[in-house]
Scaffold this motif. Structure first.
Motif, mmCIF file in Angstrom:
data_model
loop_
_atom_site.group_PDB
_atom_site.id
_atom_site.type_symbol
_atom_site.label_atom_id
_atom_site.label_comp_id
_atom_site.label_asym_id
_atom_site.label_seq_id
_atom_site.Cartn_x
_atom_site.Cartn_y
_atom_site.Cartn_z
ATOM 1 N N MET A 106 -0.940 -21.826 -1.677
ATOM 2 C CA MET A 106 -1.679 -22.931 -0.803
ATOM 3 C C MET A 106 -2.965 -22.719 -1.445
ATOM 4 N N GLY A 107 -3.577 -21.946 -1.952
ATOM 5 C CA GLY A 107 -5.107 -21.826 -2.969
ATOM 6 C C GLY A 107 -5.006 -22.645 -4.472
ATOM 7 N N PRO A 108 -3.690 -22.377 -4.528
ATOM 8 C CA PRO A 108 -3.637 -23.006 -5.903
ATOM 9 C C PRO A 108 -3.080 -24.302 -5.711
ATOM 10 N N THR A 125 -8.152 -32.106 -16.063
ATOM 11 C CA THR A 125 -6.567 -31.807 -16.835
ATOM 12 C C THR A 125 -6.339 -30.363 -16.846
ATOM 13 N N VAL A 126 -7.549 -29.868 -17.010
ATOM 14 C CA VAL A 126 -7.702 -28.551 -17.507
ATOM 15 C C VAL A 126 -7.509 -27.644 -16.698
ATOM 16 N N ARG A 127 -8.403 -27.894 -15.238
ATOM 17 C CA ARG A 127 -8.700 -27.632 -13.907
ATOM 18 C C ARG A 127 -7.033 -28.252 -13.395
ATOM 19 N N VAL A 128 -6.356 -28.646 -13.015
ATOM 20 C CA VAL A 128 -4.410 -28.532 -12.999
ATOM 21 C C VAL A 128 -4.088 -28.325 -13.831
ATOM 22 N N ALA A 129 -3.696 -27.800 -14.792
ATOM 23 C CA ALA A 129 -2.613 -27.108 -15.398
ATOM 24 C C ALA A 129 -3.684 -25.823 -15.040
ATOM 25 N N GLU A 130 -4.482 -25.300 -15.200
ATOM 26 C CA GLU A 130 -4.251 -24.269 -14.659
ATOM 27 C C GLU A 130 -4.080 -23.187 -13.388
ATOM 28 N N ALA A 131 -3.906 -24.277 -12.664
ATOM 29 C CA ALA A 131 -3.849 -24.407 -11.149
ATOM 30 C C ALA A 131 -1.982 -24.508 -11.215
ATOM 31 N N GLU A 159 5.636 -15.624 8.141
ATOM 32 C CA GLU A 159 7.383 -17.190 8.476
ATOM 33 C C GLU A 159 5.770 -18.724 8.475
ATOM 34 N N CYS A 160 5.096 -18.886 9.509
ATOM 35 C CA CYS A 160 3.611 -18.806 9.316
ATOM 36 C C CYS A 160 2.770 -19.674 8.580
ATOM 37 N N ALA A 161 2.987 -18.660 7.965
ATOM 38 C CA ALA A 161 1.822 -18.907 6.374
ATOM 39 C C ALA A 161 2.480 -19.564 4.757
ATOM 40 N N ALA A 162 3.884 -18.827 5.535
ATOM 41 C CA ALA A 162 4.722 -19.379 4.112
ATOM 42 C C ALA A 162 4.690 -21.063 4.221
ATOM 43 N N ALA A 163 5.671 -21.283 5.615
ATOM 44 C CA ALA A 163 6.272 -22.454 5.997
ATOM 45 C C ALA A 163 5.394 -23.463 5.442
ATOM 46 N N PRO A 164 4.733 -23.771 5.334
ATOM 47 C CA PRO A 164 3.610 -25.005 4.958
ATOM 48 C C PRO A 164 2.676 -25.018 3.673
ATOM 49 N N SER A 165 2.517 -23.848 3.428
ATOM 50 C CA SER A 165 2.449 -23.441 1.744
ATOM 51 C C SER A 165 3.306 -23.827 0.417
ATOM 52 N N LEU A 166 4.601 -23.383 1.146
ATOM 53 C CA LEU A 166 5.923 -24.064 0.639
ATOM 54 C C LEU A 166 5.525 -25.367 0.051
ATOM 55 N N PHE A 167 5.658 -26.023 1.907
ATOM 56 C CA PHE A 167 6.020 -27.183 2.078
ATOM 57 C C PHE A 167 4.714 -28.204 0.974
ATOM 58 N N TYR A 168 3.563 -27.999 1.089
ATOM 59 C CA TYR A 168 3.022 -28.658 0.100
ATOM 60 C C TYR A 168 3.275 -28.536 -1.523
ATOM 61 N N ALA A 169 3.022 -26.828 -1.561
ATOM 62 C CA ALA A 169 3.114 -26.475 -3.064
ATOM 63 C C ALA A 169 3.598 -27.247 -3.752
ATOM 64 N N ASP A 170 5.561 -27.932 -2.912
ATOM 65 C CA ASP A 170 6.301 -27.891 -3.764
ATOM 66 C C ASP A 170 6.762 -29.504 -4.415
ATOM 67 N N TRP A 171 5.603 -30.298 -3.368
ATOM 68 C CA TRP A 171 4.878 -31.092 -3.613
ATOM 69 C C TRP A 171 4.651 -31.918 -4.846
ATOM 70 N N VAL A 172 3.212 -30.602 -4.711
ATOM 71 C CA VAL A 172 2.427 -30.492 -5.769
ATOM 72 C C VAL A 172 3.628 -30.077 -7.451
ATOM 73 N N HIS A 173 3.978 -28.936 -7.211
ATOM 74 C CA HIS A 173 4.433 -27.917 -8.563
ATOM 75 C C HIS A 173 5.824 -27.853 -7.876
ATOM 76 N N PRO A 174 6.578 -28.433 -8.432
ATOM 77 C CA PRO A 174 8.112 -28.143 -7.546
ATOM 78 C C PRO A 174 8.615 -26.767 -8.129
#
Length: 217
Positions: A106-108, A125-131, A159-174
């Motif tokens: 969730m953090g990155p 772009t540097v911060r985005v690439a690092e994240a 599961e409560c923590a993983a579901a939302p973090s992976l849901f959005y993270a995969d949008w940001v960086h598949p």
């Protein structure tokens, strides 16, 4: 008295707490923060030092921070040994993984989103690439961890923590195709009834996502 959760349908941390409530089949009101309900925002501002949601109300008790809310539900309302096990060693492992998803997925993910919210046409772009690189490391580690994590027939704090973090993270960086266990687990998480409820409640707000409004999931 009925439990009440203050939050927003598109908020990942609201999802985290709401998944616990739904999976444990706990009666509750979902009080949305929006322009039509200023009293909800007032309650949230009162609850914690930064006025952040989600906030759980149980009678005179106000709980903030999603993990603390789930811990409270585990102690006072949810079926025994469901959200957080009573065995101390097992609970330590559950809590450790909760921090993995909040801090290292969730953090990155949020760091990338924040750059596009700050200036969508000119993100740092540097911060985005690092994240994104931090996300890739987390994805690779989780792929290995899933080799040992049993498929659960109930929802825990993980599961409560993983579901939302992976849901959005995969949008940001598949999640890469080279990590099939993680891709499959994300899909399985999104098929859980409690998670599907959150996905559908959030659907009308997708246009506000700064990296586009994905039409998948």
């Amino acid at each position: 008295m009925t439990l009440a959760l203050y939050g927003h349908p598109f908020s990942s941390y609201t999802w985290k707490a709401r998944i616990a409530l739904l999976a444990a089949e706990l009666d509750h009101e979902f009080l949305i923060l929006d322009a039509d309900h200023p009293e909800h925002a007032q309650a949230v501002r009162f609850a914690g030092p930064q006025g952040k949601f989600p906030v759980l109300r149980d009678g005179e008790n106000l709980l903030f921070e999603a993990t603390s809310i789930i811990e409270y539900l585990s102690v006072h309302h949810a079926p025994a040994d469901m959200l957080v096990p009573s065995d101390p060693d097992a609970a330590i492992g559950i809590r450790m993984m909760d921090r993995v998803f909040d801090n290292y997925v969730m953090g990155p993910m949020q760091d990338v989103v924040n750059e596009y919210l700050r200036d969508g046409d000119n993100p740092d772009t540097v911060r985005v690439a690092e994240a994104r690189a931090r996300l890739e490391r987390s994805y690779a580690w989780l792929e290995g961890w899933l080799h040992f994590y049993p498929e659960m027939d109930y929802v825990t704090l993980i599961e409560c923590a993983a579901a939302p973090s992976l849901f959005y993270a995969d949008w940001v960086h598949p999640i890469p195709e080279a990590l099939p266990r993680l891709r499959e687990w994300r899909a399985r998480l999104l098929s859980l009834p409690a998670v599907r409820t959150c996905v559908e409640e959030a659907r009308p707000y997708r246009a506000g996502f700064p990296l586009g409004a994905p039409d998948r999931d």
